[in-house]
Design a protein around this motif. Structure first.
Motif, PDB file in Angstrom:
ATOM      1  N   ASP A  99       0.833  -1.199   0.000  1.00 11.72           N
ATOM      2  CA  ASP A  99       0.000   0.000   0.000  1.00 11.72           C
ATOM      3  C   ASP A  99       0.875   1.259   0.000  1.00 11.72           C
ATOM      4  OD1 ASP A  99       0.839   0.503   2.660  1.00 11.72           O
ATOM      5  OD2 ASP A  99      -0.897  -0.533   3.501  1.00 11.72           O
ATOM      6  N   VAL A 100       0.231   2.406  -0.125  1.00 10.15           N
ATOM      7  CA  VAL A 100       0.940   3.681  -0.248  1.00 10.15           C
ATOM      8  C   VAL A 100       1.833   3.938   0.956  1.00 10.15           C
ATOM      9  CG1 VAL A 100       0.582   6.182  -0.199  1.00 10.15           C
ATOM     10  CG2 VAL A 100      -0.711   4.771  -1.809  1.00 10.15           C
ATOM     11  N   PHE A 101       1.294   3.748   2.160  1.00 12.44           N
ATOM     12  CA  PHE A 101       2.067   4.003   3.379  1.00 12.44           C
ATOM     13  C   PHE A 101       3.338   3.160   3.399  1.00 12.44           C
ATOM     14  CE2 PHE A 101       3.359   3.497   7.745  1.00 12.44           C
ATOM     15  CZ  PHE A 101       3.106   4.719   8.325  1.00 12.44           C
ATOM     16  N   THR A 102       3.222   1.884   3.059  1.00 13.15           N
ATOM     17  CA  THR A 102       4.373   0.980   3.105  1.00 13.15           C
ATOM     18  C   THR A 102       5.377   1.310   2.009  1.00 13.15           C
ATOM     19  OG1 THR A 102       2.884  -0.736   3.947  1.00 13.15           O
ATOM     20  CG2 THR A 102       5.066  -1.440   3.227  1.00 13.15           C
ATOM     21  N   ASN A 103       4.894   1.704   0.824  1.00 13.56           N
ATOM     22  CA  ASN A 103       5.804   2.113  -0.243  1.00 13.56           C
ATOM     23  C   ASN A 103       6.657   3.298   0.182  1.00 13.56           C
ATOM     24  OD1 ASN A 103       5.901   0.940  -3.110  1.00 13.56           O
ATOM     25  ND2 ASN A 103       3.731   0.741  -2.607  1.00 13.56           N
ATOM     26  N   ILE A 104       6.069   4.215   0.929  1.00 10.33           N
ATOM     27  CA  ILE A 104       6.826   5.360   1.420  1.00 10.33           C
ATOM     28  C   ILE A 104       7.761   4.945   2.546  1.00 10.33           C
ATOM     29  CG2 ILE A 104       6.645   7.627   2.526  1.00 10.33           C
ATOM     30  CD1 ILE A 104       3.941   7.932   1.091  1.00 10.33           C
ATOM     31  N   ALA A 105       7.281   4.062   3.407  1.00 10.78           N
ATOM     32  CA  ALA A 105       8.078   3.614   4.557  1.00 10.78           C
ATOM     33  C   ALA A 105       9.397   2.976   4.122  1.00 10.78           C
ATOM     34  CB  ALA A 105       7.270   2.625   5.393  1.00 10.78           C
ATOM     35  N   GLY A 130      -0.721  15.605  -0.542  1.00  6.42           N
ATOM     36  CA  GLY A 130      -2.168  15.518  -0.690  1.00  6.42           C
ATOM     37  C   GLY A 130      -2.726  14.118  -0.800  1.00  6.42           C
ATOM     38  N   LEU A 131      -2.068  13.152  -0.158  1.00  2.00           N
ATOM     39  CA  LEU A 131      -2.515  11.755  -0.277  1.00  2.00           C
ATOM     40  C   LEU A 131      -2.750  11.083   1.082  1.00  2.00           C
ATOM     41  CD1 LEU A 131      -0.235  10.426  -3.171  1.00  2.00           C
ATOM     42  CD2 LEU A 131      -2.660  11.024  -3.305  1.00  2.00           C
ATOM     43  N   PHE A 132      -2.960  11.872   2.109  1.00  2.00           N
ATOM     44  CA  PHE A 132      -3.112  11.287   3.451  1.00  2.00           C
ATOM     45  C   PHE A 132      -4.257  10.275   3.489  1.00  2.00           C
ATOM     46  CE2 PHE A 132      -4.766  11.295   7.824  1.00  2.00           C
ATOM     47  CZ  PHE A 132      -3.617  10.936   8.501  1.00  2.00           C
ATOM     48  N   GLU A 133      -5.341  10.544   2.785  1.00  2.00           N
ATOM     49  CA  GLU A 133      -6.506   9.658   2.808  1.00  2.00           C
ATOM     50  C   GLU A 133      -6.334   8.440   1.906  1.00  2.00           C
ATOM     51  OE1 GLU A 133      -9.863  12.032   1.828  1.00  2.00           O
ATOM     52  OE2 GLU A 133      -9.771  13.224   3.670  1.00  2.00           O
ATOM     53  N   TYR A 134      -5.198   8.372   1.204  1.00  2.00           N
ATOM     54  CA  TYR A 134      -4.969   7.259   0.277  1.00  2.00           C
ATOM     55  C   TYR A 134      -3.912   6.279   0.797  1.00  2.00           C
ATOM     56  CZ  TYR A 134      -7.455  10.132  -3.152  1.00  2.00           C
ATOM     57  OH  TYR A 134      -8.402  10.871  -3.814  1.00  2.00           O
ATOM     58  N   SER A 136      -3.799   3.631   2.507  1.00  2.00           N
ATOM     59  CA  SER A 136      -4.024   2.179   2.490  1.00  2.00           C
ATOM     60  C   SER A 136      -4.288   1.632   1.086  1.00  2.00           C
ATOM     61  CB  SER A 136      -5.201   1.817   3.403  1.00  2.00           C
ATOM     62  OG  SER A 136      -6.396   2.430   2.949  1.00  2.00           O
ATOM     63  N   ARG A 137      -4.238   2.479   0.085  1.00  2.00           N
ATOM     64  CA  ARG A 137      -4.494   2.021  -1.284  1.00  2.00           C
ATOM     65  C   ARG A 137      -3.237   1.442  -1.921  1.00  2.00           C
ATOM     66  NH1 ARG A 137      -8.757   6.040  -4.373  1.00  2.00           N
ATOM     67  NH2 ARG A 137     -10.204   6.321  -2.625  1.00  2.00           N
ATOM     68  N   LYS A 138      -3.445   0.552  -2.883  1.00  2.00           N
ATOM     69  CA  LYS A 138      -2.350  -0.002  -3.665  1.00  2.00           C
ATOM     70  C   LYS A 138      -2.100   0.901  -4.881  1.00  2.00           C
ATOM     71  CE  LYS A 138      -2.009  -3.759  -1.127  1.00  2.00           C
ATOM     72  NZ  LYS A 138      -2.578  -5.042  -1.597  1.00  2.00           N
ATOM     73  N   PRO A 139      -0.919   0.855  -5.465  1.00  2.00           N
ATOM     74  CA  PRO A 139      -0.616   1.698  -6.627  1.00  2.00           C
ATOM     75  C   PRO A 139      -1.619   1.562  -7.771  1.00  2.00           C
ATOM     76  CG  PRO A 139       1.404   0.788  -5.756  1.00  2.00           C
ATOM     77  CD  PRO A 139       0.287   0.151  -4.978  1.00  2.00           C
ATOM     78  N   VAL A 150       3.265   9.748  -4.685  1.00  2.00           N
ATOM     79  CA  VAL A 150       3.788   8.776  -3.713  1.00  2.00           C
ATOM     80  C   VAL A 150       5.308   8.696  -3.819  1.00  2.00           C
ATOM     81  CG1 VAL A 150       3.790   6.352  -2.970  1.00  2.00           C
ATOM     82  CG2 VAL A 150       1.649   7.427  -3.718  1.00  2.00           C
ATOM     83  N   ALA A 151       5.820   8.652  -5.060  1.00  2.00           N
ATOM     84  CA  ALA A 151       7.274   8.602  -5.262  1.00  2.00           C
ATOM     85  C   ALA A 151       7.939   9.850  -4.684  1.00  2.00           C
ATOM     86  CB  ALA A 151       7.587   8.461  -6.753  1.00  2.00           C
ATOM     87  N   ILE A 152       7.299  10.998  -4.838  1.00  2.00           N
ATOM     88  CA  ILE A 152       7.845  12.233  -4.271  1.00  2.00           C
ATOM     89  C   ILE A 152       7.812  12.183  -2.752  1.00  2.00           C
ATOM     90  CG2 ILE A 152       7.450  14.718  -4.050  1.00  2.00           C
ATOM     91  CD1 ILE A 152       6.390  14.591  -6.990  1.00  2.00           C
ATOM     92  N   ALA A 153       6.734  11.668  -2.178  1.00  2.00           N
ATOM     93  CA  ALA A 153       6.645  11.530  -0.721  1.00  2.00           C
ATOM     94  C   ALA A 153       7.737  10.610  -0.196  1.00  2.00           C
ATOM     95  CB  ALA A 153       5.266  10.996  -0.328  1.00  2.00           C
ATOM     96  N   ARG A 154       8.017   9.535  -0.927  1.00  2.00           N
ATOM     97  CA  ARG A 154       9.077   8.613  -0.516  1.00  2.00           C
ATOM     98  C   ARG A 154      10.440   9.319  -0.540  1.00  2.00           C
ATOM     99  NH1 ARG A 154       9.063   3.077  -3.603  1.00  2.00           N
ATOM    100  NH2 ARG A 154       9.701   4.412  -5.331  1.00  2.00           N
ATOM    101  N   ALA A 155      10.623  10.195  -1.518  1.00  2.00           N
ATOM    102  CA  ALA A 155      11.863  10.978  -1.563  1.00  2.00           C
ATOM    103  C   ALA A 155      11.933  11.943  -0.382  1.00  2.00           C
ATOM    104  CB  ALA A 155      11.955  11.740  -2.884  1.00  2.00           C
TER     105      ALA A 155
END
Length: 245
Positions: A99-105, A130-134, A136-139, A150-155
């Motif tokens: 999910d999005v959170f784990t991809n960033i983690a 702007g993706l706080f509500e997303y 738990s979603r998958k890519p 998401v990629a920017i957040a991970r950076a």
């Protein structure tokens, strides 16, 4: 400040069998500076060395000589993992099963053993893009622009001073490109980091950057105000690139 001085590199070029497979090199040599809080756009013809420059700064390619000075300290000999550099590519490189959170983690802890503060950092990054509500979603459940966010957040969570953007907008439509550029500008200013943006679209450079570097045949031909360089070019190479000659 990030300062690149006489950074030299060459790819081996093998000639045809008729020439007995002798090898030559295509030399490159880069000089430029990027200030904190600035996005410096990098434009130029295909094969001119734009992505190579980013790869040298990141450490994916090894320079033959020269310096990569960050606040006066040469990081050219640092291992990739030790360089305070994060790259966002054209392909977002997200793990489809996470999910999005784990991809960033993963940007913080590949083991995913996160502290309370690290979890807060991820949530803050999600809010910034702007993706706080997303979270738990998958890519696959996101749009192309959201996946790049998401990629920017991970950076962002890596907290590095240098952000390398290697055509991160290429797969996006015009409206989404503008949205992502505005997001990047806000992040670079708010975090006071240095960013280099490679793009094949002059309109991206004009929107993103006050300054722009034009690379041709492995060298920085000129660095100038973006609008001046791309809307009122003087050099024949830039005119040819823009289709004006």
């Amino acid at each position: 400040m990030l300062k690149i001085e006489q950074l030299k590199f060459s790819y081996p070029v093998t000639t045809s069998k008729a020439k007995k497979n002798t090898s030559n090199t295509h030399p490159m040599c880069f000089d430029l500076t990027v200030n904190a809080g600035e996005i410096l756009s990098i434009v130029g013809p295909s094969g001119s060395g734009k992505s190579t420059l980013l790869n040298l700064i990141a450490g994916f390619d090894k320079a033959k000589s020269g310096e990569i000075l960050l606040h006066g300290q040469d990081i050219n000999h640092y291992d990739i993992s030790k360089r305070p550099v994060t790259t966002v590519f054209q392909e977002h490189n997200l793990f489809p099963h996470l999910d999005v959170f784990t991809n960033i983690a993963i940007g913080i802890q590949p083991s995913l053993k996160l502290s309370y503060d690290e979890k807060l950092e991820i949530n803050l990054a999600l809010e910034q893009v702007g993706l706080f509500e997303y979270s738990s979603r998958k890519p696959a459940e996101l749009s192309g622009g959201q996946r790049q966010r998401v990629a920017i957040a991970r950076a962002l969570v890596r907290k590095h001073e240098v952000l390398l953007l290697d055509e991160p907008l290429a797969a996006l439509g015009p409206a989404m490109r503008e949205e992502i550029i505005e997001l990047l500008k806000q992040i670079v200013i708010n975090e006071n980091i240095m960013a280099l943006l490679v793009s094949h679209q002059p309109s991206d450079a004009i929107l993103a950057s006050e300054r722009c570097a034009f690379i041709n045949e492995g060298k920085v031909l000129i660095i100038d105000e973006t609008k001046q360089l791309l809307q009122h070019p003087q050099q024949a190479e830039i005119k040819a690139y823009l289709g004006l000659s």
